[in-house]
Design an enzyme around this catalytic site. Sequence first.
Site, PDB file in Angstrom:
ATOM      1  N   GLY A 300     -12.415   0.432  -7.737  1.00  0.00           N
ATOM      2  CA  GLY A 300     -11.658   1.434  -6.991  1.00  0.00           C
ATOM      3  C   GLY A 300     -10.166   1.236  -7.193  1.00  0.00           C
ATOM      4  O   GLY A 300      -9.726   0.796  -8.259  1.00  0.00           O
ATOM      5  N   GLU A 301      -9.386   1.563  -6.162  1.00  0.00           N
ATOM      6  CA  GLU A 301      -7.925   1.409  -6.167  1.00  0.00           C
ATOM      7  C   GLU A 301      -7.210   2.381  -7.102  1.00  0.00           C
ATOM      8  O   GLU A 301      -5.998   2.441  -7.115  1.00  0.00           O
ATOM      9  CB  GLU A 301      -7.496  -0.029  -6.545  1.00  0.00           C
ATOM     10  N   GLY A 302      -7.951   3.112  -7.939  1.00  0.00           N
ATOM     11  CA  GLY A 302      -7.329   3.916  -8.985  1.00  0.00           C
ATOM     12  C   GLY A 302      -7.181   3.178 -10.296  1.00  0.00           C
ATOM     13  O   GLY A 302      -6.524   3.663 -11.223  1.00  0.00           O
TER      14      GLY A 302
END
Length: 334
Positions: A300-302
Amino acid sequence: MLSSELQHKIDFKTKPLGALGHLEHLAHKIGMVQKTTSPQLLNPHMVVFAADHGIATAGVSAYPQEVTYQMVMNFLGGGAAINVFCRQNGIKIKVVDAGVNFDFPEGLNLVDKKVRKSSRNILEEPAMTSEEYQQALKNGKSVVSEIAGKGCNIIGFGEMGIGNTSASSLMMSKLFDIPITNCIGRGTGLNDHQLQSKIHILTQAIEKYPSEMTEDEIAMTFGGLEIVQMIGAIEEAYHYNMLIMVDGFIATVAVATVWKKNPEILNNCIFCHVSNENAHPQLLGLMREQAILNLNLRLGEGTGCALAYPIIQSAVNFLNEMSSFEGAQVSNKD
């Protein structure tokens, strides 16, 4: 007309026809979004939305809920994977508190868009009220509107929230009428016993609510505040005709929610990677989309967006800078 002009420009670069593969499709897509045969990527941004989930207290994650705020502090300190990759690739990063169950101290470089501390536990009640849902959408839009004012035309969205793969699995199941068991993965790294427990808990959750729901009702009932703010952000990025870099499973569920209401959204979306989360390849297939990377990421997190950005830049650069057969005086095939 523009489509054929772009295709001609791509086809007559000094290479065999189609030899740059997916890069050629990317270049064409970006040109069509920007309505030019000479597109540019300007002031790239990454927005990481963070929020907690009431259902996390039921034990659907391998990590405790406090990891959400701890990771937000890590983002702000520049020490997370997304910080490293954004620095590497010249991407500005904004961290948004959409609903973290924590009182952050004053003076942090944190965008405060907190609607409430954590969504509600969907085993007992919908994740948010209608008013909270509308506020979350509005907050997500406002973040992008401000960034658009700084001349950004390509933006990526990431998330942080313990329990958010559970919320996304529930949303996917409802959006596409797929059995919940087909939409559940290991999230933060559940073992077999924990995975079976997660399946049991989410089956209970989905059976509590009506079978027929609108997209907004699905997001309001099962989504997290960070997912809903991302939905609003995606809608606003489309409004500003930005290129939208889509990260992994959770971000793709947010896009799918918008897509169900506005199929045109996919014209602006670049799916950056297919994650190691069980349902993500299936979800991409349902939207007939192909991701740029497959690195078995599940962070996740980008992070997938930041890693794919140089490839997106390469698509623009070859279109703008690579010689044509005519210009380079190289013989084309007959």
